[in-house]
Design a protein around this motif. Structure first.
Motif, PDB file in Angstrom:
ATOM      1  N   LYS A  14       0.827  -1.206   0.000  1.00 10.85           N
ATOM      2  CA  LYS A  14       0.000   0.000   0.000  1.00 10.85           C
ATOM      3  C   LYS A  14       0.858   1.251   0.000  1.00 10.85           C
ATOM      4  O   LYS A  14       0.451   2.288  -0.503  1.00 10.85           O
ATOM      5  CB  LYS A  14      -0.929  -0.002   1.215  1.00 10.85           C
ATOM      6  CG  LYS A  14      -1.932  -1.127   1.203  1.00 10.85           C
ATOM      7  CD  LYS A  14      -2.752  -1.173   2.472  1.00 10.85           C
ATOM      8  CE  LYS A  14      -3.634  -2.405   2.446  1.00 10.85           C
ATOM      9  NZ  LYS A  14      -4.375  -2.590   3.686  1.00 10.85           N
ATOM     10  N   ASN A  15       2.053   1.150   0.587  1.00 17.41           N
ATOM     11  CA  ASN A  15       2.969   2.293   0.689  1.00 17.41           C
ATOM     12  C   ASN A  15       4.381   1.787   0.407  1.00 17.41           C
ATOM     13  O   ASN A  15       5.022   1.200   1.285  1.00 17.41           O
ATOM     14  CB  ASN A  15       2.859   2.906   2.087  1.00 17.41           C
ATOM     15  CG  ASN A  15       3.706   4.131   2.261  1.00 17.41           C
ATOM     16  OD1 ASN A  15       4.826   4.224   1.762  1.00 17.41           O
ATOM     17  ND2 ASN A  15       3.183   5.099   3.003  1.00 17.41           N
ATOM     18  N   ASP A  33      13.995   1.360  -7.786  1.00 15.47           N
ATOM     19  CA  ASP A  33      12.666   1.795  -8.196  1.00 15.47           C
ATOM     20  C   ASP A  33      12.515   1.745  -9.710  1.00 15.47           C
ATOM     21  O   ASP A  33      13.448   2.069 -10.452  1.00 15.47           O
ATOM     22  CB  ASP A  33      12.399   3.224  -7.717  1.00 15.47           C
ATOM     23  CG  ASP A  33      12.332   3.334  -6.206  1.00 15.47           C
ATOM     24  OD1 ASP A  33      12.039   2.324  -5.546  1.00 15.47           O
ATOM     25  OD2 ASP A  33      12.575   4.438  -5.684  1.00 15.47           O
ATOM     26  N   GLU A  36       6.880   5.085 -10.126  1.00 11.58           N
ATOM     27  CA  GLU A  36       6.328   5.408  -8.809  1.00 11.58           C
ATOM     28  C   GLU A  36       5.535   4.267  -8.187  1.00 11.58           C
ATOM     29  O   GLU A  36       5.189   4.333  -7.013  1.00 11.58           O
ATOM     30  CB  GLU A  36       5.437   6.647  -8.909  1.00 11.58           C
ATOM     31  CG  GLU A  36       6.210   7.901  -9.284  1.00 11.58           C
ATOM     32  CD  GLU A  36       5.321   9.124  -9.346  1.00 11.58           C
ATOM     33  OE1 GLU A  36       4.159   9.065  -8.880  1.00 11.58           O
ATOM     34  OE2 GLU A  36       5.795  10.133  -9.867  1.00 11.58           O
ATOM     35  N   GLU A  37       5.227   3.222  -8.964  1.00 12.03           N
ATOM     36  CA  GLU A  37       4.350   2.172  -8.460  1.00 12.03           C
ATOM     37  C   GLU A  37       5.012   0.802  -8.378  1.00 12.03           C
ATOM     38  O   GLU A  37       4.328  -0.212  -8.190  1.00 12.03           O
ATOM     39  CB  GLU A  37       3.088   2.097  -9.316  1.00 12.03           C
ATOM     40  CG  GLU A  37       2.255   3.360  -9.224  1.00 12.03           C
ATOM     41  CD  GLU A  37       0.940   3.255  -9.964  1.00 12.03           C
ATOM     42  OE1 GLU A  37       0.703   2.253 -10.670  1.00 12.03           O
ATOM     43  OE2 GLU A  37       0.136   4.187  -9.827  1.00 12.03           O
ATOM     44  N   TYR A  38       6.354   0.749  -8.498  1.00 13.99           N
ATOM     45  CA  TYR A  38       7.041  -0.532  -8.421  1.00 13.99           C
ATOM     46  C   TYR A  38       8.460  -0.344  -7.917  1.00 13.99           C
ATOM     47  O   TYR A  38       9.152   0.578  -8.318  1.00 13.99           O
ATOM     48  CB  TYR A  38       7.098  -1.228  -9.798  1.00 13.99           C
ATOM     49  CG  TYR A  38       7.505  -2.678  -9.676  1.00 13.99           C
ATOM     50  CD1 TYR A  38       6.548  -3.654  -9.466  1.00 13.99           C
ATOM     51  CD2 TYR A  38       8.841  -3.061  -9.716  1.00 13.99           C
ATOM     52  CE1 TYR A  38       6.908  -4.987  -9.308  1.00 13.99           C
ATOM     53  CE2 TYR A  38       9.206  -4.386  -9.558  1.00 13.99           C
ATOM     54  CZ  TYR A  38       8.237  -5.339  -9.358  1.00 13.99           C
ATOM     55  OH  TYR A  38       8.588  -6.639  -9.186  1.00 13.99           O
ATOM     56  N   PHE A  51       4.677  -4.075  -5.692  1.00 12.27           N
ATOM     57  CA  PHE A  51       3.882  -3.242  -6.584  1.00 12.27           C
ATOM     58  C   PHE A  51       2.826  -2.506  -5.780  1.00 12.27           C
ATOM     59  O   PHE A  51       2.333  -3.007  -4.775  1.00 12.27           O
ATOM     60  CB  PHE A  51       3.247  -4.080  -7.711  1.00 12.27           C
ATOM     61  CG  PHE A  51       2.321  -5.175  -7.226  1.00 12.27           C
ATOM     62  CD1 PHE A  51       0.962  -4.944  -7.078  1.00 12.27           C
ATOM     63  CD2 PHE A  51       2.813  -6.440  -6.938  1.00 12.27           C
ATOM     64  CE1 PHE A  51       0.104  -5.962  -6.643  1.00 12.27           C
ATOM     65  CE2 PHE A  51       1.981  -7.464  -6.517  1.00 12.27           C
ATOM     66  CZ  PHE A  51       0.619  -7.218  -6.360  1.00 12.27           C
ATOM     67  N   GLN A  52       2.510  -1.298  -6.207  1.00  9.43           N
ATOM     68  CA  GLN A  52       1.522  -0.475  -5.527  1.00  9.43           C
ATOM     69  C   GLN A  52       0.156  -1.149  -5.615  1.00  9.43           C
ATOM     70  O   GLN A  52      -0.305  -1.478  -6.706  1.00  9.43           O
ATOM     71  CB  GLN A  52       1.460   0.906  -6.188  1.00  9.43           C
ATOM     72  CG  GLN A  52       0.544   1.880  -5.503  1.00  9.43           C
ATOM     73  CD  GLN A  52       1.096   2.336  -4.173  1.00  9.43           C
ATOM     74  OE1 GLN A  52       2.249   2.723  -4.084  1.00  9.43           O
ATOM     75  NE2 GLN A  52       0.287   2.305  -3.141  1.00  9.43           N
TER      76      GLN A  52
END
Length: 117
Positions: A14-15, A33, A36-38, A51-52
């Protein structure tokens, strides 16, 4: 790279920043990274990433349990707690060793095992 072997595992978070900080401090993992989502983790024994997502990986919901090894299980439990992990199941004996279960800051369940005392 070997064919037909587990090569990579992906887990929800989640974070991402919170989970990265936890695993860096508690287990010495490093991260790379990819947007922004992985984020991929390294120095963890098996390659993988977070993963986000707005859900968590828990065996009670049918997810696989990822089990880490640590030669000093008491120290590992203390470090998990100090770094913000929640102990889901205290240290217990099982055939072949001892282990405990914990939740990372994003609610994913993990286990840590060691040889018998």
């Amino acid at each position: 790279m070997e064919s037909n072997k587990i090569n990579y595992v992906e887990l929800p978070a989640k974070n991402l920043a919170l989970n990265k900080a936890f695993f860096e401090k508690a287990f010495g993992w490093s991260f790379q990274d990819f947007g922004e989502e992985y984020t991929a983790f390294e120095n963890a024994g098996l390659d993988g990433g977070f993963f986000q997502a707005d859900f968590a990986s828990r065996p009670k919901n049918g997810a696989a349990l990822v089990v880490l090894y640590c030669s000093d299980i008491e120290q590992a439990l203390a470090r998990v707690q100090e770094c913000g992990g929640v102990i889901e199941q205290e240290i217990f004996e099982f055939p072949g060793g001892r282990r405990f279960h914990f939740l990372d800051p994003c609610g994913n369940e993990w286990a840590v095992w060691s040889e018998p005392a």
